[in-house]
Design an enzyme around this catalytic site. Sequence first.
Site, PDB file in Angstrom:
ATOM      1  CD  GLU A 127      -2.907   1.177   2.323  1.00 30.87           C
ATOM      2  OE1 GLU A 127      -2.788   0.354   3.238  1.00 30.87           O
ATOM      3  OE2 GLU A 127      -3.789   2.026   2.303  1.00 30.87           O
ATOM      4  N   GLY A 267       2.950   2.374  10.758  1.00 34.84           N
ATOM      5  CA  GLY A 267       2.712   1.565  11.952  1.00 34.84           C
ATOM      6  C   GLY A 267       2.526   0.088  11.659  1.00 34.84           C
ATOM      7  CB  ALA A 268       0.589  -2.280  11.547  1.00 32.98           C
ATOM      8  CG  MET A 269       0.128  -3.289   4.844  1.00 37.81           C
ATOM      9  SD  MET A 269      -0.878  -1.840   4.380  1.00 37.81           S
ATOM     10  CE  MET A 269      -2.085  -2.616   3.333  1.00 37.81           C
ATOM     11  CD  GLU A 270      -4.930  -2.207   5.522  1.00 39.60           C
ATOM     12  OE1 GLU A 270      -3.981  -1.758   6.204  1.00 39.60           O
ATOM     13  OE2 GLU A 270      -5.580  -1.508   4.722  1.00 39.60           O
ATOM     14  CG  ASN A 271      -0.045  -6.845   3.937  1.00 45.74           C
ATOM     15  OD1 ASN A 271      -0.130  -5.948   3.108  1.00 45.74           O
ATOM     16  ND2 ASN A 271       0.876  -6.854   4.888  1.00 45.74           N
ATOM     17  CD  GLU A 304      -2.943  -2.178  10.615  1.00 43.74           C
ATOM     18  OE1 GLU A 304      -3.414  -2.370   9.483  1.00 43.74           O
ATOM     19  OE2 GLU A 304      -2.569  -1.052  11.019  1.00 43.74           O
ATOM     20  CD  GLU A 326      -6.415   3.211   6.647  1.00 43.77           C
ATOM     21  OE1 GLU A 326      -6.603   3.025   7.873  1.00 43.77           O
ATOM     22  OE2 GLU A 326      -5.785   2.400   5.932  1.00 43.77           O
TER      23      GLU A 326
HETATM   24  N1  TRP Z   1      -3.126   0.763   5.700  1.00 46.20           N
HETATM   25  C1  TRP Z   1      -2.175   1.001   6.748  1.00 46.20           C
HETATM   26  C2  TRP Z   1      -3.010   1.249   7.998  1.00 46.20           C
HETATM   27  O1  TRP Z   1      -3.425   0.389   8.656  1.00 46.20           O
HETATM   28  C3  TRP Z   1      -1.297   2.177   6.487  1.00 46.20           C
HETATM   29  C4  TRP Z   1       0.044   1.890   5.913  1.00 46.20           C
HETATM   30  C5  TRP Z   1       0.921   0.987   6.355  1.00 46.20           C
HETATM   31  C6  TRP Z   1       0.695   2.569   4.874  1.00 46.20           C
HETATM   32  N2  TRP Z   1       2.076   1.072   5.629  1.00 46.20           N
HETATM   33  C7  TRP Z   1       1.969   2.031   4.731  1.00 46.20           C
HETATM   34  C8  TRP Z   1       0.347   3.604   4.051  1.00 46.20           C
HETATM   35  C9  TRP Z   1       2.880   2.499   3.814  1.00 46.20           C
HETATM   36  C10 TRP Z   1       1.246   4.081   3.112  1.00 46.20           C
HETATM   37  C11 TRP Z   1       2.500   3.526   2.974  1.00 46.20           C
HETATM   38  O2  TRP Z   1      -3.404   2.300   8.305  1.00 46.20           O
HETATM   39 ZN    ZN Z   2      -5.630   1.537   8.497  1.00 43.19          ZN
END
Ligand code: TRP
Ligand code: ZN
Length: 880
Positions: A127, A267-271, A304, A326
Amino acid sequence: MRTNQPQTIYLSEYKVPEYLVDHVDLCFELFEDGARVRSTLTVRRNPESTDTGAPLHLHGDSLTLESVALDGRVLNAGEFEDAEDALVVPSVPAQFELQVVTWIEPQNNTRLEGLYKSSGMFCTQCEAEGFRCITFYPDRPDVMARFRTRIEADKSAYPVLLSNGNPVEQGDLEQGRHFVTWEDPFPKPAYLFALVAGDLVEKKDAFTTCSGRQIDLRMYVEPRNASKCDFAMDALKRSMRWDEEVYGREYDLDIFMIVAVDDFNMGAMENKGLNIFNSSCVLASQETATDAAFQRIEAIVAHEYFHNWSGNRVTCRDWFQLSLKEGFTVFRDSQFSADMGSPTVNRIDNASLLRTAQFAEDAGPMAHPVRPASYMEISNFYTLTIYEKGAEVVRMIHNLLGEEMFRKGSDLYFERHDGQAVTTDDFVRAMEDASGRDLGQFRLWYEQAGTPVLTVTDEFDEAAGVYRLTVRQSLPDTPGQTNKKPQHIPFAVGLLGSDGQPLPLQLSGEQRDGPRERVLELTEAEHCFEFQGLPERPVPSLLRDFSAPVRVHYPWTREQLLFLMSHDPDGFNRWDAGQRLAVDVIQSLVGQSPSAEVEPRLVDAYRSLLQDGELDQALMAKMLQLPSEAYLIELSERADVAAIHQARERVLRHLAENLRNELLDCYQRNLGSGDYELTPEAIASRSLRNTALGWLLHIGDTEALALAEAQFESADNMTDRLGALRALVNSDFAEVRAGALETFYKRFSEDPQVVELWFSVQASSDRAGQLPQIRSLMEHPAFDWKNPNKVRSVVGVFAGQNLAAYHNPDGTGYEFLAEQVCRLDDSNPQIAARLVAPLTRWRKFAAGYSSQMKTALERIRDKAGLSNDVYEVVHKSLAD
Ligand code: TRP
Ligand code: ZN
């Protein structure tokens, strides 16, 4: 200087994709000197696209193309175009298979977008537009496909190979290599793709869903972090249960995985099925994490996880709709946090963040609506406006509809749009359809930027017993938007009698007693509300629980604020009254001589607070915090930072000097005994004792010095150890400070998360974080330019929190920041662009500051080969 200016993308130019991808078959061959990615796309023409003869256009970035084949036939050079940012095949049939082979170099990827290496492991961040750094693909969220991913790598260096979905096949290969194949049954946009390969330990747990399905829960971390997973795992299970109970959302795959990585831009990513976390947002233990860190981890794990429905099952049509996932998900995680902890404190924290930082964004050069109309670089739009204001907008819908209708609306939204990529408008329509309410005017919250201002006046007709409240709303101009329309604002109010009791709110024309609180719905530029049957002039309690993200102006007297501070039944407004009073007192001292009197009633109010045995301790802990410098700056017209800093210091010292005994008492009362707990009460108690300690050391109290040293030595948790360290660092006991910093570092030098705390305690301190000290922190062996957390904990904290030092009138702070932005721009443009923020609002500051801030921005603007990310922020900041 750059020659080609980055392009602006407009929402109004949205077109449906010309081609859809039903299935993606990926094969990654991972090596030390690079990775080969074979991708097979099953493509068909989109029946909804009118552009039937369109060429196939695939996004790409930093890719080396090895080959392209269409339906099994290798294309020769004339049959496709391999541009810098795209692969174009001019002529394709209505349905076909495209095979693309690319070579990439994860080991040299410092942008941390796409596939990269972090502490020896491979990981991804796709993302918003990182998938195009892995292979050529229609990298837009409205193209949703089923992914099958095979990963091949050296078995001893990378025993763990992960991707989205369920593992379906694995085995050994020649030369000590092995492979695992994953299949994700849920169609998803490419931004949710993830891959991890590394030597990680596995933490196992399980969760039984409401329908009785057994889900495997897994955390993967570096071996040294094996003992820091329990809290996040429990938070995950709490989140899963909560989402079932409150939103009726059950988890859908058989396995849910969390991976911790040290180098991560956010912070983190919801893959899907494979959430990837910044180590600092997931790893915790009593000895190494503060209460604030535990709370942040719980909120982010929940956030997430909640994305699995609000974001993944129902995703965004395009990136202008980012707040669809978001804003809604932040609203959901803050409801969850409120349920897990103290709702009032949670609301206070949300509102402070909004009022301090989001209002500032909304009043600055990067101001944009919750649903922006244009952008240059989407990474710059992961903002407080999209996240936090977006969440407030959903909260207002929740409050307008009520709990039950809101749930009906969310059920309808998930049911209607499951598996689709939709818009914020679809979300609002589902809420309307389920509830029967018209949210037509309410939609302006998504379209208009800027923070609404409510100007409230009142009058009391004693003879008639009628109280008139007049509310005017206005919305300031923002870049590209003027003459805005009035918005639909829920405005919660109460009225208090002189005995502190709530009075009935009976509107003229209504029969009988009114309720003790009302949500007035503002829709016009001006409203006048008439309340009748009042025995005396009431004290109004306005915008209770922060019912809308707006500024309220009302000519409160200090007397009224003191009254509300101790009597308002609304906890949020009690806190707010205290803040307004402190702001008023501090503002009246800005630029005054150091002998000007400090409002004695403020001291009395804080004394009563400290001695209030009945007040909720968590609320008390919040009420004791003085408004931050950042907030005071935000409230001022043209900020004179040094004068604001001095006035605030003056009040802080005055309070500490006059309340010495009460603070010592408070410290002793909250010493706490027994086991470490993470309950709201225990957290409040630690907060109170550390606040007391900080204030006392601030005035050089030697008794407190002894207490701090003892606490620093013997603390059994990081909140107390760091609280003592912070108090020492912010004191004038220079030798003790140096000794404590050294002891702390020695003890925790192997733990990156704690070293980040150690950096930020210094970088945020006006005693230990002046510019020369910041420069020497950056020479420290633990500092690492390639690691965003380290950059944030030194450079970001200095410019964002150590305001008096950063805004040194000699301008060196600005020069320093410009230098760091330029330095980072080549290696990590996303982080560089975020680091520019403390320069962007140069117009907000008094003349001496603003001209030097502008100069620093111009210096960045003139750097050769500026990234799109930094270009956008700098040019918008300098535009007139
Ligand atoms: N979608 C992520 C969240 O939970 C945001 C995010 C994580 C993101 N890594 C990123 C956005 C890198 C841009 C680039 O909010
Ligand atoms: Zn998010």
